[in-house]
Design a protein around this motif. Sequence first.
Motif, PDB file in Angstrom:
ATOM      1  N   ALA A 390       0.833  -1.206   0.000  1.00  0.00           N
ATOM      2  CA  ALA A 390       0.000   0.000   0.000  1.00  0.00           C
ATOM      3  C   ALA A 390       0.865   1.254   0.000  1.00  0.00           C
ATOM      4  O   ALA A 390       0.577   2.230  -0.717  1.00  0.00           O
ATOM      5  CB  ALA A 390      -0.926  -0.018   1.221  1.00  0.00           C
ATOM      6  N   LEU A 391       1.936   1.234   0.775  1.00  0.00           N
ATOM      7  CA  LEU A 391       2.808   2.403   0.852  1.00  0.00           C
ATOM      8  C   LEU A 391       3.452   2.687  -0.501  1.00  0.00           C
ATOM      9  O   LEU A 391       3.517   3.845  -0.951  1.00  0.00           O
ATOM     10  CB  LEU A 391       3.875   2.163   1.924  1.00  0.00           C
ATOM     11  N   ARG A 392       3.903   1.683  -1.186  1.00  0.00           N
ATOM     12  CA  ARG A 392       4.504   1.880  -2.513  1.00  0.00           C
ATOM     13  C   ARG A 392       3.468   2.390  -3.506  1.00  0.00           C
ATOM     14  O   ARG A 392       3.769   3.232  -4.367  1.00  0.00           O
ATOM     15  CB  ARG A 392       5.117   0.568  -3.000  1.00  0.00           C
ATOM     16  N   ALA A 393       2.231   1.902  -3.395  1.00  0.00           N
ATOM     17  CA  ALA A 393       1.180   2.381  -4.302  1.00  0.00           C
ATOM     18  C   ALA A 393       0.841   3.840  -4.023  1.00  0.00           C
ATOM     19  O   ALA A 393       0.677   4.649  -4.959  1.00  0.00           O
ATOM     20  CB  ALA A 393      -0.061   1.500  -4.149  1.00  0.00           C
ATOM     21  N   TYR A 394       0.746   4.210  -2.741  1.00  0.00           N
ATOM     22  CA  TYR A 394       0.428   5.600  -2.394  1.00  0.00           C
ATOM     23  C   TYR A 394       1.514   6.550  -2.882  1.00  0.00           C
ATOM     24  O   TYR A 394       1.238   7.703  -3.242  1.00  0.00           O
ATOM     25  CB  TYR A 394       0.261   5.755  -0.885  1.00  0.00           C
ATOM     26  N   LEU A 408      -2.439   4.999   5.450  1.00  0.00           N
ATOM     27  CA  LEU A 408      -2.205   3.662   6.014  1.00  0.00           C
ATOM     28  C   LEU A 408      -3.130   3.386   7.193  1.00  0.00           C
ATOM     29  O   LEU A 408      -3.616   2.260   7.375  1.00  0.00           O
ATOM     30  CB  LEU A 408      -0.748   3.525   6.452  1.00  0.00           C
ATOM     31  N   ASP A 409      -3.388   4.398   7.987  1.00  0.00           N
ATOM     32  CA  ASP A 409      -4.289   4.261   9.127  1.00  0.00           C
ATOM     33  C   ASP A 409      -5.684   3.862   8.645  1.00  0.00           C
ATOM     34  O   ASP A 409      -6.309   2.930   9.180  1.00  0.00           O
ATOM     35  CB  ASP A 409      -4.333   5.577   9.901  1.00  0.00           C
ATOM     36  N   ARG A 410      -6.194   4.543   7.617  1.00  0.00           N
ATOM     37  CA  ARG A 410      -7.522   4.236   7.090  1.00  0.00           C
ATOM     38  C   ARG A 410      -7.545   2.841   6.451  1.00  0.00           C
ATOM     39  O   ARG A 410      -8.531   2.115   6.559  1.00  0.00           O
ATOM     40  CB  ARG A 410      -7.955   5.299   6.075  1.00  0.00           C
ATOM     41  N   MET A 411      -6.473   2.482   5.764  1.00  0.00           N
ATOM     42  CA  MET A 411      -6.419   1.162   5.139  1.00  0.00           C
ATOM     43  C   MET A 411      -6.525   0.048   6.182  1.00  0.00           C
ATOM     44  O   MET A 411      -7.274  -0.930   6.015  1.00  0.00           O
ATOM     45  CB  MET A 411      -5.104   1.010   4.355  1.00  0.00           C
ATOM     46  N   LEU A 412      -5.790   0.179   7.296  1.00  0.00           N
ATOM     47  CA  LEU A 412      -5.866  -0.839   8.342  1.00  0.00           C
ATOM     48  C   LEU A 412      -7.259  -0.910   8.951  1.00  0.00           C
ATOM     49  O   LEU A 412      -7.797  -2.000   9.187  1.00  0.00           O
ATOM     50  CB  LEU A 412      -4.840  -0.552   9.438  1.00  0.00           C
ATOM     51  N   GLN A 413      -7.876   0.244   9.204  1.00  0.00           N
ATOM     52  CA  GLN A 413      -9.205   0.244   9.807  1.00  0.00           C
ATOM     53  C   GLN A 413     -10.232  -0.453   8.920  1.00  0.00           C
ATOM     54  O   GLN A 413     -11.130  -1.138   9.404  1.00  0.00           O
ATOM     55  CB  GLN A 413      -9.659   1.678  10.065  1.00  0.00           C
TER      56      GLN A 413
END
Length: 544
Positions: A390-394, A408-413
């Motif tokens: 996800a970090l590489r995509a963002y 990343l916070d929203r993705m985990l939630q």
Amino acid sequence: MNRTEGSPELAEDSTVLVVDDAPASRYAIGAVLRRAGHQVVPVASAGEALIELDTLQRAGALPDVALVDIGLPDMSGYELCRRIKEVPLTAGMPVVHFSAKPAGPGDRTRGLDAGADAYFNVPAEPEEIQAVVRAAVRGARFRTTAEAEAGRLSLLSEAVLAVQAARCPQELATAAAAGAARISGGPAVAFVFGEDGELVVGSSRRRAPGALPDASAADEVVRLSERLMAGRSGVQSTVVPAPMWPAGYFRAGQAEAARLIVACGSATAPPVCVAVPAYEVGERNTGGSDGGRLLGRLVHATALAAEPLLMYEVERHIALTLQHSFLPKRLPEMPGADVVVRYVPASRHTEIGGDFYVSITTPEGILVGVGDVVGHSLDAATVMVEIRHALRAYCVDESDPGVLVARLDRMLQRYHPQSTATVCLALVDPATGRTRIANAGHIPPLIVGDGDARYCGASGPLLGIGLGHPEPTELKITAAERLLMVTDGLIETRGIDLGVSLAHLRQVAADAPADPGALCDTLLNCFGHERADDIALLALRLTD
């Protein structure tokens, strides 16, 4: 020996110590007991009795019961009984008091209080004397049997606890072999399947690996075990003759018959087996057939412990494969900066974690970071991989660390509501040294200079709980400084305050060599031995 009609079979093979100062009485009681098949040891005083008991004890032939006259010339029978019961080796021997004088309740009470088991008056009918002796011997033997059974069950309990505490197949095999040796009273060897089907051998005796039989012998044990369990379940046992059992497992270079006990935790699980010399089962402290029964319970417990342990080994291997595949040891060249990373998985006996590092080139500079998914499991490793992806995509259209942390916070939630993670991201401009740092619940990075190190003040809540994150902290680093980021597995130690560990880390980093690789290696050499958690390090230095 002659047997008295109607007497229990355990009475006739006993030895009786008769303590009586009257020769005629001593002879009469002895004659009655000999006619019933007992061996008699006659003595005339308490002093002689104590000497005789010491001699017999040294020879390993203590009497089964003592008949003691209460009116002895050198000390009372009560005092002699008390002395016998004070010595651990004779304390379990039953004592029966007798007297030619009429005895009242007070005399019997004194005898019982001194430790005596019974009392009778003489002259007495032969049948009464014989019955009193039989009862005393029977009670003592029942007590001895019960104590021996309790001791064997205690050994089994200790062995099962050791088996259940094993953290890897080798520890499991060693614990099973040691427990079998204590139960059987002789050498033992255990065989457990390890990772990738490897057979792990545990021996009850410390011997050099070269002293054990080779792999072909272990293969033969596997064939014997599989043949024994074919179409069967539970625990199976058999005696393997010496020509069929590999020599050297019990004693170096010796061929011996083996008692092989095999069990499976389930129909699909590989067998676990324990072997002891065939003659050991039923001898020494095993209590006859109880030895084989208790060994069977131990092997069954080992098989039950082996199955989840092997599943864990497989899961750990998968998790490590994931981590190694997504955490390359070498990073691509970063223009204007030298970035070095190190990753060390937790010690073999601990669960896999979710530590990671990243280094990504963006239009605004170099994005570096480290993080840790909370927990130790294959799930944690999987979530770690998703965070890195996800970090590489963002980063395709966004490089600000504050924005990335929020995403990343929203993705985990949304996708992993039960997971949380810590992460620290830093965006470094190699041309100016301008650095923006966003920290989500992680150890803050260290800025390491020449003989000095200081923590950056960036902080914030961890990922996955939906709290707001502060603006990134901004600072400048020079070509003489290194940006150091670590996960808590490097320094966190149970029982030691984290603040103390952080101060120690800062001091060691300040004194470490300037080269980023040497800096990381120095920290690993100082902190990274047999850690209970994974370790990830990243060091960045600007280049000309």
